[in-house]
Write an enzyme that holds these catalytic residues in place. Structure first.
Site, mmCIF file in Angstrom:
data_model
loop_
_atom_site.group_PDB
_atom_site.id
_atom_site.type_symbol
_atom_site.label_atom_id
_atom_site.label_comp_id
_atom_site.label_asym_id
_atom_site.label_seq_id
_atom_site.Cartn_x
_atom_site.Cartn_y
_atom_site.Cartn_z
ATOM 1 N N TYR B 97 37.945 45.189 30.975
ATOM 2 C CA TYR B 97 37.938 44.750 32.368
ATOM 3 C C TYR B 97 37.721 45.977 33.230
ATOM 4 C CZ TYR B 97 39.628 43.075 36.884
ATOM 5 O OH TYR B 97 39.730 42.756 38.210
ATOM 6 N N GLU B 185 33.514 43.425 40.285
ATOM 7 C CA GLU B 185 34.293 43.268 39.054
ATOM 8 C C GLU B 185 33.381 42.911 37.893
ATOM 9 O OE1 GLU B 185 38.224 40.792 38.955
ATOM 10 O OE2 GLU B 185 36.666 39.494 38.145
#
Lengths: 293, 374, 374, 293
Positions: B97, B185
């Site tokens: 992530y 993101e």
């Protein structure tokens, strides 16, 4: 005492020649604010409401002293205008601009912090010590809101300010200094950074904060109370308790992400720290009574 | 403004972040025209803004052309999806992530990274916060070597993996800056067997205040849950639709949100949130038109306490709107602030009662909606 | 490193600062090949690093090809010039001064501007400092609109002139950053009748510590006054040649400069300043070779007080140098610091007297040069 | 008292595993410096002179406290290493790197100032309080220079430091703290910024500054004396009095431009401010005597 501005401050107005700038410059003067000069590039030599206009702050400072800057400058030019003021040594600045780009808000706040300046805004109505001085676009003429007194008010919202402050006045109090930190997701000055000024102000007996969902400013206030840095009575009203999660309701700051910034978290933190949190604006006055008697 | 995955990935591509080969398709026909260019299995992803697309059945790995066409047709025809992305499947050895957002208090960019990607990061942050590596970056100074070392070593990456990761991180930070991002993101960020990285998904939220310098992104119907919300957005008036029966027409975000709360406290329910403060305060006619589009509304509640938004101007706008639309549902007003006496007179001339206490007005609207008064 | 005008102007061109059309020529032949491309009158400028080229007769406006060739030949053949610049003459309405340098105390870039260019700016700064507009710029935040307004309004520029000026200023600041400049200067900056600006001259001094990331600039013989200085520079040893007779071979810039002073106080004169401290402390052989190149030297004075530059290592290097060159002139040593006892013994073994007081050593060298002792 | 470092400081060493780093880490420890950990990316788990090595400062701080950083890092990586230390909250830093790019020196100094840090260097031998602690590459073993005592020494030059300090010791004095600000044209900490520490130090009776031509650091010292911010006896030695104008003699800082930075200007300023300026190193000792008796 006023915690941000009083009649001893010498205020320069950036963007004084625009429609909004000249209109509110007059009102600021009418309320007693000491406006010394205005700045609009290319308009040096003009006068607005009796004050002289200069191309730049630097040129204005050749003829006048100033320690405070009020901006009526569009959001896209606000960073440059604030940097101009900071470079000129001004350490108290208010900007009402609504729509300052997010990354520029970070850069402005970072620059202000590194030189010890307090920049209030953006997206705010401004700062007022009723009966003394005003910076911004505040309707000091509404008597049931802007009554001089001994309660400090900090707010993230323009519209709610009138609503809640009217309740403070209805309860028999008045306002020492009202600081609108603004509704942006990055307020250039945060609640907790103003608290020490209220704490030190002999003319402020208690503080009312008008918050809303999103961000962590209210939690920071609770931390200041827990640490003993702020010890005066504090009442908070926080809007958005029933707001559906993930929906953006108006202010950029008012969006809830994860467990942070919920109204519940704010209410818990402030309550544990010894504050009272009103569910409705009308409860603010009685709660002040409760804490102060 | 939140971008669709395909837009985010195009932004990634521009900044040098590796993304899988993909094609956007807006109809079953476009899917069948493009599908031949993909080796199977490949991935089909509905381009909608909601999170949790996997669980919602809006993303699927398809094994052959037939499956692909069938699934695409389902998305278009049954799920109301307007755009889908056909994308190469990535053969990955790991999922990470990586995101960049802002920290308002520190006044810095914040990089968030985790060696366990592909999961709900908010849940992970709540349950195992030590797994998330955080790094703040001053925008004026930019991303520096020590930031990247803190993250890469924090994730346990080294050697070629760390080098490849740092390239992605550096590119993502550049994209964050270039696109004035509120949030950017990659989740998951695939690590391949060859120690390279590929962005599996892409999220990019551009700061609304920066849209004027980010041309090429238009709001679409897909950004909203209801037609009226989309129309209101095109008109520049904040508007949210709910299932209740009280239509809010208020000025100021804070006040409107508070009225929303007060309605709920009083046992009422909101039909819509409409905020016409700020520069919109002269637009009562447009505001009321939007409120009247909501057929569930049984009452319109107008609450303002204006500064620049003068009460008399708002009241005059209300009079114009009433004259124009002759609304069949009742209107409750609580319009105060600058020149409020004049406003009260205008409201009285309309045959309405100018209330001046918000909670009284709220109670009245709730009572009307409940049929207790009219 | 100070660049030649033609290099500075090439850097200007890369950054978008307008410069006159020009051609560099390294021989009379190149001049005659290029001169036809210029309309007359044009300008011929010797590419040397010294200031005040105009007064020194190293710049001239030529009226025709014949003049041009004649003057170029004079420069090449009589003045020892290696490169000349042929340049279009600029028809100008005004001359300004504009420079960017650094302010060490403020830790910022400093822009200096003056509406009266083409003059000796240091003299103007001393006599009429109010004519110089100064603006500091934080490197991380960069050049901003208000900086440019302060300068343009400070110079009395507005309208189109200010716009054109700001473009030059912005480009000059970019060049300052891009080229890691210690100083970048345009003097004069010509203002034409069409409200445009052109750089009449160009000065660019690149920070020596940044040369590794500024490839393409080589030191040349023209950067130095003497052959030995050039050779020393190629060898990486700071060396300056003077007219005296005492050759300094010292370690550390501060100490060498002080020995230089002490020689002068004692009535002596320095033949050369040579500093072999820091990483060069093991290079006594190279250092002495350079000192011996100076035929005026009557004595070599070695003064060190080393930290990392160990005394014994320096003494051993001296022994190597003596063995290799067998210098015919006397050597005075004052080599101290880490392991100095060992150093003293090595020096004694060379048949020399290891002095340990700098002023005593200086006096001895001065006496030797004056023939008072040997 | 030591004005910069004593045995209570917890020092981390960046670049501790290199040849120079490990050699001088040992010497720093031998002199009493409390070195807590070292940092070299990629070498976590190693030990140097008994201290553990970490990839990053952040990782080191998980296991240890530290308040001071010593850099043995090449000039090209110095800005990044200093920013790493500043970001980690370290506020006392010494870098000996010779050759830090000019613009990066400005950026480092600016960053340090904005967070209230003191970064000493580059191009210096370091800082020493003889007998207590040392950061850098200082030959504390040369007894006729690094003798403990009550004279503060500030210097721009490594080589001249030994020369002049030996004269201080010869005159019967010793050194409280010696601060090498370095020979770069942009010293990261300037003489005048150190003076308040000497002023406040009960163990410093007088200060010797070792300056040179170029820059304005000596003039700033004179200003501090004139303003009364520094009141202890001060003797200066300034090299380069006979240096030919415009010739660059060694240090980047040592170049004269215009009328600024000449030795004459420095001597005049310091003399008028009440200091004594020595023409020769050998005069420094007697001048200290003159001022202190």
């Amino acid at each position: 005492m006023s915690i941000f501005i009083d009649r001893s401050n010498k205020v320069l107005v950036q963007g004084a020649t625009g429609k909004e700038g000249s209109y509110w410059t007059k009102h600021m003067q009418d309320m007693g604010t000491n406006v010394v000069f205005g700045v609009t590039p290319g308009k040096e030599g003009q006068r607005v409401e009796g004050i002289p206009i200069y191309h730049t702050i630097r040129r204005g400072l050749q003829d006048h002293d100033a320690d405070t800057a009020m901006l009526f400058v569009p959001p896209a030019f606000t960073k440059d205008a604030i940097f101009e003021a900071l470079d000129a040594g001004i350490r108290k600045i208010v900007t009402i601009a609504d729509g300052i780009p997010l990354h520029e808000l970070l850069q402005i706040r970072s620059a202000a912090r590194s030189c010890g300046a307090m920049v209030v805004g953006g997206n705010t109505s401004g700062v007022i010590s009723p009966g003394k001085a005003m910076m911004g676009v505040l309707p000091y003429w509404i008597e049931r809101v802007y009554k001089p007194g001994r309660i400090g008010v900090m707010t993230r919202s323009g519209s709610l300010t009138n609503e809640v402050t009217a309740e403070v006045v209805k309860a028999g109090y008045g306002v020492s200094t009202l600081m609108g930190v603004g509704g942006d997701s990055v307020p250039l000055t945060r609640f907790a950074e103003i608290l020490p000024l209220y704490q030190a102000d002999p003319e402020t007996d208690a503080v009312v904060i008008i918050g809303e969902l999103g961000g962590t400013m209210e939690e920071e206030v609770a931390e200041a109370m827990e640490s003993g840095a702020f010890t005066k009575p504090l009442v908070a009203f926080i809007g958005g308790r029933t707001a559906p999660r993930g929906k953006r309701m108006g202010h950029a700051g008012a969006i809830v992400t994860g467990s942070k910034g919920t109204v519940e978290a704010k209410v818990d933190a402030l309550t544990i720290a010894g504050g009272l949190v009103a569910r409705k604006p009308s409860m603010v006055g009685p709660m002040l009574h409760e804490l102060m008697t | 403004m939140k971008l669709f995955e395909y837009q985010a990935k195009e932004a990634f591509r521009q900044c040098g972040i590796p993304v899988p080969q993909s094609v956007l398709a807006c109809s079953p026909g476009e899917v069948s025209g493009a599908i031949g260019d993909f080796s199977m299995p490949c991935v089909i992803k509905a381009q909608v803004l909601q999170g949790g697309r996997g669980k919602a059945g809006l993303v699927r790995v398809v094994r052959n052309e037939k499956d692909a066409l069938e699934y695409a047709r389902t998305l278009f025809e049954e799920r109301g999806v307007r755009r889908i992305l056909l994308e190469d499947a990535v053969d990955f050895a790991g999922e990470l992530y990586l995101a960049v957002t802002v920290d308002p208090a520190r006044a810095k960019a914040t990089i968030l990274a985790c060696a366990e990607g592909g999961v709900d990061i908010e849940e992970l942050a709540a349950t195992a916060p030590e797994k998330i590596v955080t790094q703040h970056v001053d925008l004026d100074r930019g991303l520096s070597g020590h930031h990247m070392r803190n993250i890469a070593f924090g994730l346990g990456l080294n050697g070629e993996k760390a080098k490849a990761f740092n390239k992605v991180l550096s590119a993502l930070y550049q994209a964050f800056r270039k696109f004035d991002a509120e949030l950017i993101e990659i989740n998951p960020l695939f690590l391949t067997g060859e120690d390279t990285f590929v962005a599996g998904d892409g999220k990019l939220v551009i700061d609304d205040n920066s849209m004027s310098r980010q041309p090429g992104y238009e709001i679409t119907r897909d950004h909203y849950d209801h037609d009226v919300e989309y129309e209101a957005a095109l008109a520049g008036i904040p508007y949210l639709q709910f299932d209740g029966d009280i239509s809010l027409m208020c000025a100021g975000a804070g006040l409107t949100t508070t009225v929303f709360d007060l309605i709920n406290y009083a046992g009422g329910s909101v039909a819509n949130y409409l905020e016409f403060g700020g520069p919109n305060y002269t637009r009562a006619v447009d505001a009321m038109e939007l409120c009247l589009r909501n057929e569930k509304a049984k009452v319109i509640l107008i609450v303002t306490f204006g500064t620049v938004a003068r009460a008399d101007v708002i009241a005059r706008g209300l009079a114009d709107a009433v004259a124009r639309f002759r609304p069949s549902i009742p209107i409750v007003t609580c319009i105060r602030g600058t020149n409020e006496e004049e406003a009260f007179q205008i409201i009285r001339d309309l045959g309405l009662t100018p209330l001046s206490e918000t909670e009284e007005a709220v109670q009245r609207a709730v009572d009307i909606a409940a049929g207790r008064v009219s």
